[in-house]
Design an enzyme around this catalytic site. Structure first.
Site, PDB file in Angstrom:
ATOM      1  N   TYR A   1       0.689  -0.314  -0.890  1.00  9.14           N
ATOM      2  CA  TYR A   1      -0.341   0.765  -0.907  1.00  9.14           C
ATOM      3  C   TYR A   1      -0.920   1.000  -2.235  1.00  9.14           C
ATOM      4  CZ  TYR A   1       1.482   1.740   3.795  1.00  9.14           C
ATOM      5  OH  TYR A   1       2.021   1.676   4.911  1.00  9.14           O
TER       6      TYR A   1
ATOM      7  N   GLU B   1       8.009   4.920  14.077  1.00  8.86           N
ATOM      8  CA  GLU B   1       7.791   3.486  13.905  1.00  8.86           C
ATOM      9  C   GLU B   1       6.718   2.725  14.607  1.00  8.86           C
ATOM     10  OE1 GLU B   1       8.640   2.081  11.031  1.00  8.86           O
ATOM     11  OE2 GLU B   1      10.428   3.458  10.197  1.00  8.86           O
TER      12      GLU B   1
END
Length: 339
Positions: free
Chosen positions: A125, A183
């Site tokens: 990121y 998740e």
């Protein structure tokens, strides 16, 4: 329940006596003797899937970002900020709140590997943010300034905080379900949004980065689903009707939250997405997650945007379909039948 003992030379626990939690392991990670073959399969897959964020070419994204529409820019920034939060949270959560109570060494190894991968996602990121922004703090601090993002983050963090209180058998099982939901649901509106940009020929490096990240998240999802199913076999008395209703409530809340988030980031201005499509997609995923751990579906809906799976998949791909670069697919696919 106390945390596991890392050094336990007096343990007399046999391989058959080993438990996901509540066992008495000697603490040694012996890859030649494992009770849970699925854990070894997952370890090998995670190891083969090793990748590094700098492998992904982001030069084109730096140019594309300047020409995104304002709704597309807003969506991209919000998605990045949310993903940054979740992987930061999970990096610490796994080591602080989950792994200390898991007493099967082979599962401890997988959780340690997952924690590394979550940190690697944080690095990815950073690569994405640095490629498109002159002021990285604008995206990293967005969760402090955007009310909707802050609300979502607060709820997810509160769930983990509550589960990290007094540790009971049921509490650990619920923590496993909470991680399955994280998740398997909370990433997916953001992933789909990134693929929508890639589908339109924009931000191709970012879409490729998300493919690598999602491939990791699939193994993380499989890890927690296998843990849940193993505990169900070992401790069937824990899987009561009351537990199922609690779990279903957790899923319903997650679907509500993630659907609202998807609508908020797209605001009806992203081609191929409506509020109804986003909600049905998250409901579809929830049904898949419930089925994977032995529960009947909650919603009974069909996949409304199957093209997303094609963008996410590494199976049957021999080149980077976004940019035509050759990819080493010895580390490229997951066969769900192995698990």
């Amino acid at each position: 329940m106390e945390r596991k003992t890392s050094y336990n030379p007096d343990s007399k626990e046999s391989l058959n006596d080993r438990r996901v939690f509540g066992g008495n392991s000697d603490g040694m990670i012996n890859f030649t003797k494992m009770k849970y073959q699925w854990a070894l399969n997952l370890w090998d897959t995670m190891e083969a899937n090793t990748w590094f964020p700098r492998e992904v070419q982001m030069t084109g994204d730096a140019k594309d970002y300047k020409f995104l529409t304002e709704p597309e820019k807003r969506m991209y920034d919000l998605v990045l900020s949310q993903l940054i939060f979740m992987d930061s949270l999970q990096t610490n959560n796994l080591m602080d709140n989950i792994n200390p109570y898991i007493t099967a060494p082979e599962i401890n190894a997988c959780l340690a590997r997952q924690s590394y991968e979550e940190a690697n996602h944080s690095k990815s990121y950073a690569v994405m943010v640095e490629s498109i922004s002159d002021n990285t703090d604008q995206i990293y601090d967005m969760w402090k300034n955007d009310t909707k993002l802050r609300e979502k983050n607060n709820y997810i963090a509160a769930v983990y905080k509550n589960l990290s209180g007094e540790i009971t058998d049921q509490g650990i099982v619920l923590a496993l379900f909470a991680n399955q939901i994280l998740e398997g649901l909370y990433f997916y509106a953001g992933f789909a949004a990134m693929y929508a940009l890639g589908k339109s020929g924009k931000m191709l490096g970012s879409s490729q980065m998300i493919r690598f990240i999602q491939r990791d998240e699939v193994t993380h999802l499989l890890l927690f689903q296998n843990m849940i199913n193993s505990v169900r076999k070992e401790r069937p008395e824990l899987f009561t009707a009351e537990l199922e209703e609690i779990v279903r409530g957790m899923f319903r809340k997650a679907v509500e939250l993630e659907s609202a988030w998807g609508s908020y980031i797209t605001q009806g201005q992203i081609l191929g997405f409506t509020d109804g499509i986003i909600k049905q997609y998250i409901q579809y995923l929830a049904d898949k997650r419930l089925d994977a751990v032995g529960y009947k579906p909650e919603y009974g809906v069909k996949h409304p945007i199957p093209w997303v799976d094609g963008y996410a998949s590494f199976n049957d791909q021999r080149t980077n379909f976004f940019e035509g670069n050759v990819v080493n697919y010895s580390k490229g696919s997951i066969d769900f039948d192995d698990f």
